[in-house]
Design an enzyme around this catalytic site. Structure first.
Site, PDB file in Angstrom:
ATOM      1  N   ASN A   1     -31.137  11.051   4.335  1.00  0.00           N
ATOM      2  CA  ASN A   1     -32.307  11.875   4.012  1.00  0.00           C
ATOM      3  C   ASN A   1     -33.288  11.749   5.173  1.00  0.00           C
ATOM      4  OD1 ASN A   1     -34.659  12.977   2.980  1.00  0.00           O
ATOM      5  ND2 ASN A   1     -34.993  11.373   1.443  1.00  0.00           N
TER       6      ASN A   1
ATOM      7  N   LYS B   1     -36.014  13.303   5.616  1.00  0.00           N
ATOM      8  CA  LYS B   1     -37.421  13.504   5.217  1.00  0.00           C
ATOM      9  C   LYS B   1     -38.096  14.470   6.199  1.00  0.00           C
ATOM     10  CE  LYS B   1     -37.260   9.051   2.987  1.00  0.00           C
ATOM     11  NZ  LYS B   1     -37.970   7.942   2.410  1.00  0.00           N
TER      12      LYS B   1
ATOM     13  N   HIS C   1     -36.715  13.241  -5.667  1.00  0.00           N
ATOM     14  CA  HIS C   1     -37.038  12.074  -4.830  1.00  0.00           C
ATOM     15  C   HIS C   1     -38.436  11.571  -5.206  1.00  0.00           C
ATOM     16  CE1 HIS C   1     -38.000   9.563  -1.407  1.00  0.00           C
ATOM     17  NE2 HIS C   1     -36.708   9.516  -1.161  1.00  0.00           N
TER      18      HIS C   1
ATOM     19  N   GLY D   1     -38.548   2.596   2.261  1.00  0.00           N
ATOM     20  CA  GLY D   1     -39.312   2.493   3.505  1.00  0.00           C
ATOM     21  C   GLY D   1     -40.085   1.193   3.654  1.00  0.00           C
TER      22      GLY D   1
ATOM     23  N   SER E   1     -34.364   1.140   1.769  1.00  0.00           N
ATOM     24  CA  SER E   1     -34.237   0.146   2.840  1.00  0.00           C
ATOM     25  C   SER E   1     -32.804  -0.306   3.105  1.00  0.00           C
ATOM     26  CB  SER E   1     -35.154  -1.050   2.568  1.00  0.00           C
ATOM     27  OG  SER E   1     -36.523  -0.652   2.597  1.00  0.00           O
TER      28      SER E   1
ATOM     29  N   GLU F   1     -33.122   4.691  -6.659  1.00  0.00           N
ATOM     30  CA  GLU F   1     -34.002   4.301  -5.563  1.00  0.00           C
ATOM     31  C   GLU F   1     -35.268   3.665  -6.128  1.00  0.00           C
ATOM     32  OE1 GLU F   1     -33.070   6.756  -1.792  1.00  0.00           O
ATOM     33  OE2 GLU F   1     -34.582   7.827  -2.916  1.00  0.00           O
TER      34      GLU F   1
ATOM     35  N   GLU G   1     -40.825  10.620  -3.540  1.00  0.00           N
ATOM     36  CA  GLU G   1     -41.920  11.192  -2.731  1.00  0.00           C
ATOM     37  C   GLU G   1     -42.303  12.579  -3.250  1.00  0.00           C
ATOM     38  OE1 GLU G   1     -40.095  10.518   1.099  1.00  0.00           O
ATOM     39  OE2 GLU G   1     -40.336   8.367   0.802  1.00  0.00           O
TER      40      GLU G   1
HETATM   41  P1  PGA Z   1     -35.414   4.363   3.314  1.00  0.00           P
HETATM   42  O1  PGA Z   1     -35.557   5.680   2.393  1.00  0.00           O
HETATM   43  O2  PGA Z   1     -33.931   4.167   3.561  1.00  0.00           O
HETATM   44  O3  PGA Z   1     -36.166   4.706   4.561  1.00  0.00           O
HETATM   45  O4  PGA Z   1     -36.008   3.235   2.537  1.00  0.00           O
HETATM   46  C1  PGA Z   1     -34.616   5.949   1.378  1.00  0.00           C
HETATM   47  C2  PGA Z   1     -34.966   7.221   0.682  1.00  0.00           C
HETATM   48  O5  PGA Z   1     -36.164   7.491   0.459  1.00  0.00           O
HETATM   49  O6  PGA Z   1     -34.081   8.001   0.311  1.00  0.00           O
END
Ligand code: PGA
Length: 249
Positions: free
Chosen positions: A9, A11, A93, A169, A208, A163, A95
């Site tokens: 992803n 983003k 997601h 992140g 992560s 997640e 976010e």
């Molecule tokens: P990350 O994000 O691997 O940077 O923690 C994962 C995600 O949001 O899908």
């Protein structure tokens, strides 16, 4: 048995120059033993799909509207994603849930729209740190999974991504026991609702995932792959994660 899935992803990262990394990922995995999916920003969908056409790597979107067309400035629909060459779309997601106030009902409508357009819906669920510390993790997961997943979900049209919001992140990863507990729980709920065929619905872990922790996470029961953010942007980070998944396949 369903193939495992390494999903990236990107983003809100990547201009056309990032297609070099996509090319590098394609070159490094000519005959992968797992499915590979990259979800670039919408601006790169068409080019990314053209560049990977006929290659064993699929392109997906990071979101879609629940309607196929209409007066929705700034949105893109699932049929548009399919028309651009996408094979999948991430929905729900954290976010999006946080920044755009998306709730489980809307996420289900988006997943349904994705399936109706012939796309795989990658449905994201996960608890916040507060929810985990209050002992609510499994209740939250059960509710999100129940409401966000359409009744028509199958192993072919649906992927679930667990997640934990606090792991995204942040460099913080749940313990392997915590991952196992949630993944086993999701599998049980899916089988209770959809029957034994739900053994084939892939459950990804996300938050992560890095080259250094991928192998131990992939060894956990009912982890069928990963949804990777930051470490999917560079071939040098994403390739070792794909390799670690292949080693378990
Ligand atoms: P990350 O994000 O691997 O940077 O923690 C994962 C995600 O949001 O899908």
């Amino acid at each position: 048995m369903t193939r495992k899935l390494a999903a990236g992803n990107w983003k809100m990262n990547g201009t056309r120059a990032a297609l070099d990394d996509l090319n590098a990922i394609v070159s490094a995995h000519g005959d992968p033993g797992v499915d590979i999916l990259i979800c670039p920003p919408a601006t790169l969908l068409t080019q990314a799909a053209a560049l990977t056409s006929g290659k064993p790597l699929d392109i997906g979107a990071q979101d879609c509207h629940s309607y196929p067309s209409g007066a929705h400035t700034g949105d893109i629909s699932a049929p548009m994603v399919a028309d651009a060459g996408g094979r999948a779309v991430i929905v729900g997601h954290s976010e999006r849930r946080e920044n755009h106030n998306e709730n489980n009902d809307l996420v289900r409508a988006k997943a349904q729209a994705a399936n109706d357009a012939g796309l795989i819906a990658v449905i994201c669920i996960g608890e916040t740190l507060d929810e985990r510390e209050n002992g609510q993790t499994l209740d939250i997961i059960a509710e999100q999974l129940k409401v966000s997943t359409p009744d028509t979900a199958t192993a072919d049209n649906t992927v679930i991504a667990y997640e934990p919001v606090w792991a995204i992140g942040s460099g913080k990863v749940p313990s392997l026991d915590q991952i196992r507990e949630v993944h086993d729980f999701i599998r049980k709920l899916l089988i209770d609702r959809f029957g034994n065929s739900a053994q084939g619905i892939r459950i990804l872990y996300g938050g992560s995932v890095k080259p250094g922790n991928a192998a131990e996470i992939f060894a956990v029961s009912n982890v069928d792959g990963a949804l990777v953010g930051g470490a999917s942007l560079k071939e040098s980070d994403f390739s070792p994660i794909i390799n670690a998944l292949e080693a378990t396949a």
